[in-house]
Design a protein around this motif. Structure first.
Motif, short mmCIF file in Angstrom:
data_model
loop_
_atom_site.label_atom_id
_atom_site.label_comp_id
_atom_site.label_asym_id
_atom_site.label_seq_id
_atom_site.Cartn_x
_atom_site.Cartn_y
_atom_site.Cartn_z
N THR A 259 33.75 17.84 52.38
CA THR A 259 33.21 17.25 51.16
C THR A 259 32.74 18.28 50.15
O THR A 259 32.72 18.00 48.96
N ASN A 260 32.33 19.46 50.58
CA ASN A 260 31.80 20.44 49.64
C ASN A 260 32.75 21.63 49.50
O ASN A 260 32.77 22.51 50.34
N ASN A 261 33.55 21.63 48.45
CA ASN A 261 34.43 22.77 48.19
C ASN A 261 34.09 23.40 46.85
O ASN A 261 34.95 23.85 46.13
N LEU A 262 32.81 23.42 46.53
CA LEU A 262 32.34 23.94 45.25
C LEU A 262 32.73 25.40 45.05
O LEU A 262 33.17 25.79 43.98
N TYR A 263 32.58 26.23 46.08
CA TYR A 263 32.76 27.67 45.90
C TYR A 263 34.18 28.14 46.14
O TYR A 263 34.62 29.09 45.53
N LEU A 264 34.90 27.52 47.03
CA LEU A 264 36.24 27.99 47.36
C LEU A 264 37.21 26.82 47.40
O LEU A 264 36.99 25.84 48.10
N VAL A 265 38.29 26.95 46.66
CA VAL A 265 39.34 25.94 46.70
C VAL A 265 40.17 26.15 47.95
O VAL A 265 40.52 25.23 48.66
N ASP A 266 40.51 27.41 48.25
CA ASP A 266 41.27 27.75 49.44
C ASP A 266 40.54 28.87 50.16
O ASP A 266 40.64 30.03 49.78
N PRO A 267 39.78 28.54 51.21
CA PRO A 267 38.97 29.56 51.87
C PRO A 267 39.78 30.71 52.45
O PRO A 267 39.27 31.79 52.66
N HIS A 268 41.08 30.49 52.70
CA HIS A 268 41.90 31.57 53.26
C HIS A 268 42.22 32.63 52.20
O HIS A 268 42.68 33.71 52.53
N GLN A 269 41.99 32.32 50.95
CA GLN A 269 42.20 33.27 49.86
C GLN A 269 40.92 34.02 49.48
O GLN A 269 40.89 34.75 48.52
N GLN A 270 39.85 33.81 50.25
CA GLN A 270 38.58 34.46 49.96
C GLN A 270 38.77 35.97 49.96
O GLN A 270 39.34 36.53 50.89
N LYS A 271 38.27 36.62 48.94
CA LYS A 271 38.43 38.06 48.82
C LYS A 271 37.10 38.78 48.89
O LYS A 271 37.02 39.96 48.63
N GLY A 272 36.04 38.07 49.20
CA GLY A 272 34.74 38.69 49.35
C GLY A 272 33.95 38.76 48.06
O GLY A 272 34.33 38.21 47.04
N ILE A 273 32.87 39.48 48.13
CA ILE A 273 31.99 39.65 46.98
C ILE A 273 32.21 41.05 46.44
O ILE A 273 32.22 42.02 47.19
N HIS A 274 32.41 41.16 45.15
CA HIS A 274 32.63 42.45 44.52
C HIS A 274 31.41 42.80 43.68
O HIS A 274 30.93 41.97 42.92
N CYS A 275 30.94 44.00 43.81
CA CYS A 275 29.78 44.45 43.04
C CYS A 275 30.22 45.54 42.07
O CYS A 275 30.99 46.41 42.42
N ARG A 276 29.73 45.44 40.85
CA ARG A 276 30.03 46.45 39.83
C ARG A 276 28.70 47.02 39.35
O ARG A 276 27.88 46.30 38.80
N PHE A 277 28.52 48.30 39.57
CA PHE A 277 27.33 48.99 39.10
C PHE A 277 27.80 50.03 38.10
O PHE A 277 28.88 50.59 38.24
N GLY A 278 26.98 50.31 37.09
CA GLY A 278 27.44 51.27 36.11
C GLY A 278 26.34 51.97 35.36
O GLY A 278 25.24 51.45 35.21
N MET A 279 26.67 53.15 34.92
CA MET A 279 25.80 53.92 34.06
C MET A 279 26.03 53.47 32.62
O MET A 279 27.04 52.83 32.31
N LYS A 280 25.15 53.83 31.73
CA LYS A 280 25.29 53.50 30.32
C LYS A 280 26.63 54.03 29.80
O LYS A 280 27.02 55.16 30.08
N GLY A 281 27.35 53.17 29.09
CA GLY A 281 28.61 53.56 28.48
C GLY A 281 29.85 53.33 29.33
O GLY A 281 30.97 53.48 28.84
N VAL A 282 29.69 52.95 30.58
CA VAL A 282 30.84 52.68 31.44
C VAL A 282 31.55 51.43 30.92
O VAL A 282 30.92 50.42 30.61
#
Length: 130
Positions: free
Chosen positions: A14-37
């Motif tokens: 009943t709850n597929n809010l976050y993933l339409v196809d869980p087998h295509q999950q690619k994880g969580i990506h984090c982007r950190f940056g310095m000024k000007g990146v």
């Protein structure tokens, strides 16, 4: 697991809010940056939720229907999801149609979140450490 709510779920549940196809999950990506990146203008093949934990980040967004005006690299190119246009120094002689592209701009600050639908173009500038 402490966060069972965020675990992939099959589409017949009943709850597929976050993933339409869980087998295509690619994880969580984090982007950190310095000024000007800068992350050059591109689109992603999946939905994104962007959360800024500290600092500020500027996003320039374009709807997928602006694709032809953004001059993407050819499909065979390694950067096929990216615009050939240098958004920080646009060469209008090479890309005259770029002036017709419609964009939206938002500056995210610490604590802000932005939902970015699939195939939306985004150009990112770190305004300070984030």
């Amino acid at each position: 697991d402490e966060l069972t709510f965020f675990q992939p779920r099959d589409s017949d549940e009943t709850n597929n809010l976050y993933l339409v196809d869980p087998h295509q999950q690619k994880g969580i990506h984090c982007r950190f940056g310095m000024k000007g990146v800068i992350a050059e203008n591109h689109f992603d093949g999946s939905r994104n939720t962007i959360v800024v934990l500290g600092g500020e980040r500027r996003y320039i967004l374009s709807h997928p229907d602006q694709c032809e005006l953004l001059s993407l690299f050819p499909k065979e190119h390694p950067s096929a999801r990216h615009s050939m246009v240098d958004w920080s120094d646009v060469n209008l002689e090479h890309f005259p149609n770029f002036t017709q592209a419609k964009t939206n701009e938002v500056v995210l600050q610490a604590g802000d979140a932005l939902y970015l639908p699939t195939n939306w173009f985004h150009y990112i500038i770190s305004l300070d450490l984030n």
